[in-house]
Design a protein around this motif. Structure first.
Motif, PDB file in Angstrom:
ATOM      1  N   SER A   1       0.836  -1.199   0.000  1.00  0.00           N
ATOM      2  CA  SER A   1       0.000   0.000   0.000  1.00  0.00           C
ATOM      3  C   SER A   1       0.873   1.252   0.000  1.00  0.00           C
ATOM      4  O   SER A   1       0.536   2.271  -0.608  1.00  0.00           O
ATOM      5  CB  SER A   1      -0.922  -0.002   1.230  1.00  0.00           C
ATOM      6  N   GLN A   2       2.018   1.146   0.652  1.00  0.00           N
ATOM      7  CA  GLN A   2       2.971   2.256   0.713  1.00  0.00           C
ATOM      8  C   GLN A   2       3.700   2.427  -0.611  1.00  0.00           C
ATOM      9  O   GLN A   2       3.778   3.537  -1.158  1.00  0.00           O
ATOM     10  CB  GLN A   2       3.964   1.989   1.845  1.00  0.00           C
ATOM     11  N   SER A   3       4.229   1.346  -1.159  1.00  0.00           N
ATOM     12  CA  SER A   3       5.023   1.447  -2.388  1.00  0.00           C
ATOM     13  C   SER A   3       4.148   1.805  -3.589  1.00  0.00           C
ATOM     14  O   SER A   3       4.592   2.532  -4.490  1.00  0.00           O
ATOM     15  CB  SER A   3       5.769   0.126  -2.651  1.00  0.00           C
ATOM     16  N   LEU A   4       2.912   1.329  -3.629  1.00  0.00           N
ATOM     17  CA  LEU A   4       2.021   1.661  -4.750  1.00  0.00           C
ATOM     18  C   LEU A   4       1.662   3.135  -4.761  1.00  0.00           C
ATOM     19  O   LEU A   4       1.595   3.766  -5.824  1.00  0.00           O
ATOM     20  CB  LEU A   4       0.746   0.811  -4.688  1.00  0.00           C
ATOM     21  N   LEU A   5       1.429   3.712  -3.584  1.00  0.00           N
ATOM     22  CA  LEU A   5       1.142   5.146  -3.520  1.00  0.00           C
ATOM     23  C   LEU A   5       2.356   5.954  -3.975  1.00  0.00           C
ATOM     24  O   LEU A   5       2.241   6.885  -4.777  1.00  0.00           O
ATOM     25  CB  LEU A   5       0.742   5.545  -2.098  1.00  0.00           C
ATOM     26  N   LEU A   6       3.535   5.600  -3.468  1.00  0.00           N
ATOM     27  CA  LEU A   6       4.744   6.343  -3.830  1.00  0.00           C
ATOM     28  C   LEU A   6       5.053   6.226  -5.319  1.00  0.00           C
ATOM     29  O   LEU A   6       5.486   7.196  -5.950  1.00  0.00           O
ATOM     30  CB  LEU A   6       5.930   5.837  -3.006  1.00  0.00           C
ATOM     31  N   ALA A   7       4.830   5.061  -5.877  1.00  0.00           N
ATOM     32  CA  ALA A   7       5.163   4.840  -7.284  1.00  0.00           C
ATOM     33  C   ALA A   7       4.232   5.586  -8.233  1.00  0.00           C
ATOM     34  O   ALA A   7       4.600   5.884  -9.366  1.00  0.00           O
ATOM     35  CB  ALA A   7       5.123   3.343  -7.593  1.00  0.00           C
TER      36      ALA A   7
ATOM     37  N   ALA B   1       1.909  11.583  -0.097  1.00  0.00           N
ATOM     38  CA  ALA B   1       1.554  10.159  -0.167  1.00  0.00           C
ATOM     39  C   ALA B   1       2.016   9.434   1.091  1.00  0.00           C
ATOM     40  O   ALA B   1       1.272   8.627   1.668  1.00  0.00           O
ATOM     41  CB  ALA B   1       2.195   9.525  -1.408  1.00  0.00           C
ATOM     42  N   THR B   2       3.238   9.722   1.517  1.00  0.00           N
ATOM     43  CA  THR B   2       3.760   9.122   2.743  1.00  0.00           C
ATOM     44  C   THR B   2       2.921   9.537   3.944  1.00  0.00           C
ATOM     45  O   THR B   2       2.635   8.729   4.832  1.00  0.00           O
ATOM     46  CB  THR B   2       5.224   9.544   2.966  1.00  0.00           C
ATOM     47  N   ALA B   3       2.510  10.807   3.978  1.00  0.00           N
ATOM     48  CA  ALA B   3       1.724  11.322   5.095  1.00  0.00           C
ATOM     49  C   ALA B   3       0.368  10.630   5.183  1.00  0.00           C
ATOM     50  O   ALA B   3      -0.076  10.241   6.270  1.00  0.00           O
ATOM     51  CB  ALA B   3       1.541  12.831   4.954  1.00  0.00           C
ATOM     52  N   LEU B   4      -0.304  10.477   4.035  1.00  0.00           N
ATOM     53  CA  LEU B   4      -1.617   9.845   4.026  1.00  0.00           C
ATOM     54  C   LEU B   4      -1.522   8.375   4.428  1.00  0.00           C
ATOM     55  O   LEU B   4      -2.393   7.856   5.140  1.00  0.00           O
ATOM     56  CB  LEU B   4      -2.250   9.980   2.641  1.00  0.00           C
ATOM     57  N   TRP B   5      -0.474   7.712   3.965  1.00  0.00           N
ATOM     58  CA  TRP B   5      -0.270   6.307   4.338  1.00  0.00           C
ATOM     59  C   TRP B   5      -0.036   6.182   5.838  1.00  0.00           C
ATOM     60  O   TRP B   5      -0.656   5.341   6.516  1.00  0.00           O
ATOM     61  CB  TRP B   5       0.930   5.737   3.572  1.00  0.00           C
ATOM     62  N   ALA B   6       0.842   7.006   6.386  1.00  0.00           N
ATOM     63  CA  ALA B   6       1.160   6.945   7.811  1.00  0.00           C
ATOM     64  C   ALA B   6      -0.048   7.312   8.661  1.00  0.00           C
ATOM     65  O   ALA B   6      -0.275   6.725   9.728  1.00  0.00           O
ATOM     66  CB  ALA B   6       2.334   7.870   8.124  1.00  0.00           C
ATOM     67  N   MET B   7      -0.827   8.298   8.210  1.00  0.00           N
ATOM     68  CA  MET B   7      -2.026   8.707   8.955  1.00  0.00           C
ATOM     69  C   MET B   7      -2.980   7.522   9.103  1.00  0.00           C
ATOM     70  O   MET B   7      -3.521   7.280  10.191  1.00  0.00           O
ATOM     71  CB  MET B   7      -2.719   9.851   8.230  1.00  0.00           C
ATOM     72  N   THR B   8      -3.167   6.776   8.033  1.00  0.00           N
ATOM     73  CA  THR B   8      -4.051   5.610   8.079  1.00  0.00           C
ATOM     74  C   THR B   8      -3.508   4.554   9.030  1.00  0.00           C
ATOM     75  O   THR B   8      -4.254   3.968   9.823  1.00  0.00           O
ATOM     76  CB  THR B   8      -4.209   4.995   6.677  1.00  0.00           C
ATOM     77  N   ALA B   9      -2.186   4.315   8.962  1.00  0.00           N
ATOM     78  CA  ALA B   9      -1.563   3.292   9.802  1.00  0.00           C
ATOM     79  C   ALA B   9      -1.603   3.658  11.281  1.00  0.00           C
ATOM     80  O   ALA B   9      -1.639   2.782  12.148  1.00  0.00           O
ATOM     81  CB  ALA B   9      -0.109   3.070   9.364  1.00  0.00           C
ATOM     82  N   VAL B  10      -1.615   4.953  11.577  1.00  0.00           N
ATOM     83  CA  VAL B  10      -1.614   5.412  12.975  1.00  0.00           C
ATOM     84  C   VAL B  10      -3.024   5.446  13.554  1.00  0.00           C
ATOM     85  O   VAL B  10      -3.254   5.051  14.702  1.00  0.00           O
ATOM     86  CB  VAL B  10      -0.975   6.820  13.082  1.00  0.00           C
ATOM     87  N   VAL B  11      -3.992   5.904  12.761  1.00  0.00           N
ATOM     88  CA  VAL B  11      -5.353   6.111  13.268  1.00  0.00           C
ATOM     89  C   VAL B  11      -6.099   4.790  13.438  1.00  0.00           C
ATOM     90  O   VAL B  11      -6.849   4.610  14.411  1.00  0.00           O
ATOM     91  CB  VAL B  11      -6.133   7.047  12.326  1.00  0.00           C
ATOM     92  N   ALA B  12      -5.908   3.844  12.529  1.00  0.00           N
ATOM     93  CA  ALA B  12      -6.666   2.585  12.565  1.00  0.00           C
ATOM     94  C   ALA B  12      -6.560   1.849  13.905  1.00  0.00           C
ATOM     95  O   ALA B  12      -7.585   1.400  14.434  1.00  0.00           O
ATOM     96  CB  ALA B  12      -6.238   1.683  11.410  1.00  0.00           C
ATOM     97  N   PRO B  13      -5.343   1.690  14.487  1.00  0.00           N
ATOM     98  CA  PRO B  13      -5.266   0.964  15.761  1.00  0.00           C
ATOM     99  C   PRO B  13      -6.005   1.653  16.905  1.00  0.00           C
ATOM    100  O   PRO B  13      -6.459   0.986  17.837  1.00  0.00           O
ATOM    101  CB  PRO B  13      -3.754   0.916  16.045  1.00  0.00           C
ATOM    102  N   THR B  14      -6.132   2.984  16.861  1.00  0.00           N
ATOM    103  CA  THR B  14      -6.831   3.685  17.938  1.00  0.00           C
ATOM    104  C   THR B  14      -8.343   3.456  17.859  1.00  0.00           C
ATOM    105  O   THR B  14      -9.036   3.533  18.880  1.00  0.00           O
ATOM    106  CB  THR B  14      -6.546   5.201  17.895  1.00  0.00           C
TER     107      THR B  14
END
Length: 509
Positions: free
Chosen positions: A120-126, A136-149
């Motif tokens: 999901s990370q590499s496809l967005l960056l590519a 793209a990195t920010a949106l990916w990280a935001m999803t990865a951080v918010v989901a566990p909460t």
């Protein structure tokens, strides 16, 4: 191929992020449902935890070989297939009628979940334009951080109001949308496929080494760690297998895990920092709700609600941070994130048993500011200066170490929490001899309220236990604060320029 733009880019971001979201959410949402699952299936709590362990073991095994799988089958095809199978496995988990079935399907679910996170990370960056790769990195990280909460809240709500099976069924519409739009947009943008030989020796060593290590971390506390022969066998097996794996992969012509990535300074520093930082962060994420539920009498739902504000600032700040990564030194951004985490850890180390839900919620709200500054620029650092064909391998390997470090963090923090509680309880008891005037006064007050002499001492003993766990919780966060301060310095070992494979990810000053 030229990058995707406009509405199609937004649609791709949503589709890929949905796949990542349900994947990461699933690692935490099931935890809350374990008591309900074991009750419905008539098994013990210890047996029920295999629902979590099975998923994490197979996830940990597949993550580091994502790069090899992507080269062999193509990133787009692998992501779409993994997401489809993840959705199917979710249906089968929900339909399970006994624990063996559920654990089996969780193994499958974890295995196909592995490639989804890094891809999901590499496809967005590519597929993002060069000047928007930071976003793209920010949106990916935001999803990865918010989901566990959101996992504990969603899991608690579903199990309280519906059946536990629905924690898996909710993945069905999400998975369908993710698969349909990802394939529609990227099926003609497949990455180059290389049919390299299968490294069977490396694969076997990886399965044994990582599998044994993950089971050790998940079951160590329940089995009293190295006082258990089973844990000792796992420790020896994982140590030998992983040692041979490292030697084998460094000399193998077609390695299944590309350890040569660690020759890059920024990848090594970035992966180490994000792994250690996540170990501290995730350990504290487990300890706080555990303390609230076991010692402060919060329900799982309320514990989830008061810790949920963590995601608010992360959502607000992440897109802005993605836009400024081109003009600010990424090391400064990461240091600021670690600083926020350190301040909040020291703040938590001063908590007492009189704090209310609003105190916890406000601190978690502030702590959320540190999350995007930690995850987003550090991802830019570790992926800096890598080629297109290295992205999937680098993302897979860094996510593997991050998630494995999170398992270490949980095991170490919970074990240390219990150990420090025993020490504090012993010291508190020693300070309360039977002739102590304050103790006798408290016993008298309790007796005046109608308690018998034994009941009065039992109530005081419970108070001592509660306070000792409070002091132990303070210790955990105090240690965490100093470790975050150390990481503030460590990240400056990375060296600019921090360039992505086709554009600038962050400025170097």
């Amino acid at each position: 191929m030229p990058p995707i733009k406009g509405f199609q880019l937004m649609l791709l971001t949503v589709a890929v992020s949905l796949g990542l979201f349900m994947n990461v959410l699933d690692t935490s949402v099931a935890n809350v449902a374990i008591p309900t699952i074991v009750g419905d299936m008539g098994v013990s709590q210890d047996q029920g935890t295999w629902v979590i362990t099975a998923f994490m073991v197979s996830l940990a095994i597949v993550l580091p070989i994502t790069g090899w799988l992507a080269r062999r089958f193509g990133e787009v095809r692998l992501f779409v297939t993994s997401t489809s199978l993840f959705t199917l496995a979710s249906i089968l988990c929900g339909l399970s009628t006994n624990l063996s079935m559920l654990v089996f399907f969780r193994v499958i679910q974890g295995a196909v979940a592995g490639p989804m996170i890094p891809l999901s990370q590499s496809l967005l960056l590519a597929n993002y334009p060069s000047d928007k790769k930071g976003l793209a990195t920010a949106l990916w990280a935001m999803t990865a951080v918010v989901a566990p909460t959101l996992g504990p809240i969603l899991g608690g709500y579903i199990t309280d109001n519906f059946s536990w099976a629905w924690i898996f069924y909710i993945n069905i519409p999400v998975g369908i949308v993710s698969v349909y739009f990802t394939w529609s947009l990227l099926r003609n943008r497949e990455t180059k496929i290389t049919k390299s030989p299968i490294d069977f020796v490396g694969l076997i060593l990886l399965v044994i080494g990582v599998g044994c290590l993950q089971i050790l971390l998940d079951k160590g506390k329940d089995l009293d760690w190295f006082n258990s022969s089973f844990i000792n066998i796992l420790a020896v097996s994982s140590t030998i297998s992983l040692s041979f794996l490292i030697v084998w992969e460094l000399t193998e012509k077609h390695p299944i895990v590309d350890l040569m990535l660690f020759k890059g300074r920024n990848f090594t520093i970035g992966t180490t920092a994000i792994s250690v930082g996540y170990m501290i962060f995730f350990g504290s994420v487990v300890i706080l709700p555990l303390w609230l539920q076991t010692q402060m009498n919060y329900t799982p739902t309320w514990a989830g609600l008061v810790t949920a504000p963590f995601g608010v600032l992360a959502i607000i700040v992440s897109p802005f941070l993605g836009r400024v990564m081109n003009i600010i030194d990424l090391r400064m951004l990461v240091s600021f994130g670690f600083f926020i985490f350190a301040i909040c850890s020291f703040w938590l180390s001063g908590f007492n048993t009189n704090i209310g839900p609003s105190n916890v919620a406000f601190l978690r709200f502030i702590q959320g500011l540190g999350a995007p500054f930690f995850f987003i620029p550090i991802t830019g650092i570790l992926l800096a200066n890598l080629s297109d064909k290295q992205l999937a391998s680098a993302a897979g390997l860094s996510n593997f170490f991050r998630i494995l470090a999170g398992s270490f963090g949980v095991s170490i923090s919970v074990t240390l929490w219990d150990h420090r509680q025993a020490i504090h309880q012993s010291r508190l008891v020693e300070s309360l001899p039977s002739y102590n005037a304050y103790l006798q006064g408290s016993v008298q007050q309790l007796q005046n309220l109608g308690l018998t002499d034994p009941a009065s001492y039992a109530a005081i003993n419970n108070m001592v236990i509660t306070q000792s766990y409070m002091l132990s919780t303070n210790d955990i966060f105090w240690i965490s604060g100093y470790m975050f301060l150390g990481l503030m310095v460590f990240i400056w070992l990375a060296r600019p320029p921090f360039l992505t494979h086709k554009g600038t990810a962050g400025a170097a000053h």
